[in-house]
Design a protein around this motif. Structure first.
Motif, PDB file in Angstrom:
ATOM      1  N   ASP A   1      -7.198   5.639  -0.218  1.00  0.00           N
ATOM      2  CA  ASP A   1      -5.814   6.096  -0.352  1.00  0.00           C
ATOM      3  C   ASP A   1      -5.721   7.618  -0.314  1.00  0.00           C
ATOM      4  OD1 ASP A   1      -4.996   3.498  -0.491  1.00  0.00           O
ATOM      5  OD2 ASP A   1      -4.600   3.489  -2.654  1.00  0.00           O
TER       6      ASP A   1
ATOM      7  N   ARG B   1       0.822  -1.196   0.000  1.00  0.00           N
ATOM      8  CA  ARG B   1       0.000   0.000   0.000  1.00  0.00           C
ATOM      9  C   ARG B   1       0.861   1.253   0.000  1.00  0.00           C
ATOM     10  NH1 ARG B   1      -3.940   2.767   4.441  1.00  0.00           N
ATOM     11  NH2 ARG B   1      -5.217   3.941   2.959  1.00  0.00           N
TER      12      ARG B   1
ATOM     13  N   THR C   1     -10.935   1.816  -3.244  1.00  0.00           N
ATOM     14  CA  THR C   1      -9.563   1.837  -2.724  1.00  0.00           C
ATOM     15  C   THR C   1      -8.919   3.188  -2.952  1.00  0.00           C
ATOM     16  OG1 THR C   1      -9.295  -0.543  -3.075  1.00  0.00           O
ATOM     17  CG2 THR C   1      -7.284   0.759  -2.933  1.00  0.00           C
TER      18      THR C   1
ATOM     19  N   ARG D   1       1.855   2.045  -3.389  1.00  0.00           N
ATOM     20  CA  ARG D   1       0.716   2.551  -4.165  1.00  0.00           C
ATOM     21  C   ARG D   1       0.423   4.009  -3.823  1.00  0.00           C
ATOM     22  NH1 ARG D   1      -2.982  -0.842  -2.533  1.00  0.00           N
ATOM     23  NH2 ARG D   1      -4.167   0.591  -1.232  1.00  0.00           N
ATOM     24  N   LEU D   2       0.569   4.375  -2.543  1.00  0.00           N
ATOM     25  CA  LEU D   2       0.328   5.760  -2.140  1.00  0.00           C
ATOM     26  C   LEU D   2       1.332   6.700  -2.793  1.00  0.00           C
ATOM     27  CD1 LEU D   2      -0.432   5.319   1.676  1.00  0.00           C
ATOM     28  CD2 LEU D   2      -2.073   5.829  -0.142  1.00  0.00           C
TER      29      LEU D   2
END
Length: 313
Positions: free
Chosen positions: A38, A2, A34, A5-6
Motif C-alpha cells: 500500500d 483497497r 500488505t 484502505r489507502l
C-alpha cells in the motif's frame, strides 16, 4: 476495499505522524506485507511519503503535506466530536464507518482545532443508557435501520403488553430514536403513525416495496409530541401532598421554602404513587386522595410493627 484502505493509511500518517509498518498493519487489520504494498502504491500515485529505517524509524509524510476539507469552525468541530455516539453507531452496524469519518474529520482540521477536538474526546463522555438495567437485546436493529435508510416497508412480528400479545404488521419505517439507551422505531401503518420498541420485535420480513414519507413529517417534531402525549396519558390523576424542602426538590416542585409546602402533583395510579411516595420517607405527607393516604398509612403501620417485633427479639 483497497482504495478505502489507502485513504485510511494516508489519514493515519497525517494525524499521527511517523508510524511503523507494524503499527499501520495493526490499525488497518492487514499484514505487514500488505502495508508495504500500500505504501508503494501511494508513493507511485505521487503522495510525498518516505520511510526511515532503524529503531525510531517508520513511515511519514513530507512536512507540510496535508489532504483536507475546509470550512469547519471551532464550534462545529467541537459539536461533531461531542455528539459522536460510538455505542449507538456500533449497534447500527456503523462502527467502522464512524471511526473512518472521525479520522477524516481529524485530518480535515488545522492543527489547533485538531488539538481542541482531541481534548473534547478526552474530557467528555456521553453514556446514554440508564443505571440498574441490562442493555436491550436488539437483533433486528440493523435490518430495521437499513429499511429506514432505504425507505422500504417491512413486516414486523411484534410483542405487545396487551392482548393479542403477538401481532404481525406491515409498516413503513420513517425513523429511529435512541431514548435513554433504548431504541424505538417510528413507522406508518394501517392505524397511522406508531412507535415500536426495537427490543420487542421478534421477527422481520422484507424489505418490501419503497414508500414515501408523508409531506410535512418531521421525526423530531413527532417525537416531542409523542412524549407529551405519553406523559398526559401516563399521569391521569392528581394527589394533594405536603412536602419538605427536600421532598419538593425530589419531586421537582418549584417554590418550596424552608418549611412545608402544599402542592398538587400528577400521579399515574394509586399503585404507582404508593411506591413513588414511600421512597420519599418523612419528606412527604399525602393529604388526598383518601385511598392513597390510607394505603400509605397501612404500609407504614405494617413496617413499624415488623421492625418493632424484630427489636424485641
Amino acid at each position: 476495499m483497497r482504495a478505502s484502505r489507502l485513504v485510511t493509511l494516508l489519514l493515519l500518517l497525517q494525524n499521527r505522524g511517523r508510524m511503523t509498518a507494524e503499527q499501520l498493519a495493526e490499525e488497518l487489520e492487514v499484514s505487514v506485507r500488505t502495508v508495504y504494498r500500500d505504501v508503494q502504491a501511494l508513493a507511485a500515485a505521487g503522495i510525498p511519503l518516505y520511510g526511515d529505517a532503524g529503531h525510531a524509524g517508520g513511515y511519514r509524510l513530507v512536512d507540510g503535506y496535508r489532504t483536507r476539507l475546509t470550512g469547519l469552525t471551532a464550534d462545529e468541530a467541537q459539536a461533531a466530536f461531542l455528539a459522536a455516539l460510538p455505542g449507538a453507531a456500533a449497534e447500527l452496524g456503523l462502527g467502522e464507518a464512524l471511526a473512518a469519518a472521525r479520522l477524516k474529520l481529524q485530518a480535515a482540521l488545522p492543527a489547533q482545532l485538531r488539538e481542541h477536538a482531541g481534548r473534547i474526546q478526552e474530557r467528555f463522555l456521553l453514556d446514554a443508557p440508564g443505571w440498574y438495567g441490562d442493555a436491550d437485546d436488539t437483533p433486528h436493529l440493523a435490518a430495521v435501520a437499513a429499511a429506514v435508510w432505504a425507505r422500504r416497508a417491512v413486516v414486523l412480528r411484534y410483542r405487545r403488553w396487551r392482548a393479542p400479545e403477538e401481532i404481525e404488521r406491515r409498516v413503513e419505517p420513517y425513523g429511529l430514536v435512541l431514548k435513554a439507551g433504548r431504541w424505538y422505531l417510528v413507522a406508518g401503518g394501517p392505524s397511522g403513525i406508531r412507535t415500536y420498541r426495537i427490543d420487542q420485535i421478534i421477527g422481520l420480513r422484507g424489505p418490501e416495496e419503497e414508500f414515501a414519507v408523508p409531506d410535512g413529517f418531521d421525526l423530531g417534531t413527532y417525537w416531542t409530541g409523542y412524549l407529551k402525549d405519553f406523559q398526559a396519558r401516563l399521569h391521569t390523576g392528581q394527589a394533594l401532598v405536603r412536602l419538605t424542602r427536600e421532598g419538593a426538590r425530589l419531586l421537582g416542585v418549584a417554590g418550596a421554602g424552608d418549611g412545608w409546602t402544599e402542592a398538587l402533583v400528577p400521579i399515574e395510579s394509586i399503585d404507582h404513587a404508593h411506591g413513588e411516595f414511600l421512597r420519599l420517607g418523612t419528606d412527604i405527607e399525602v393529604i388526598a386522595p383518601a385511598g392513597l393516604r390510607d394505603r400509605i398509612a397501612e404500609t407504614v403501620r405494617t413496617l413499624a410493627a415488623r421492625y418493632e417485633a424484630r427489636s424485641r427479639r
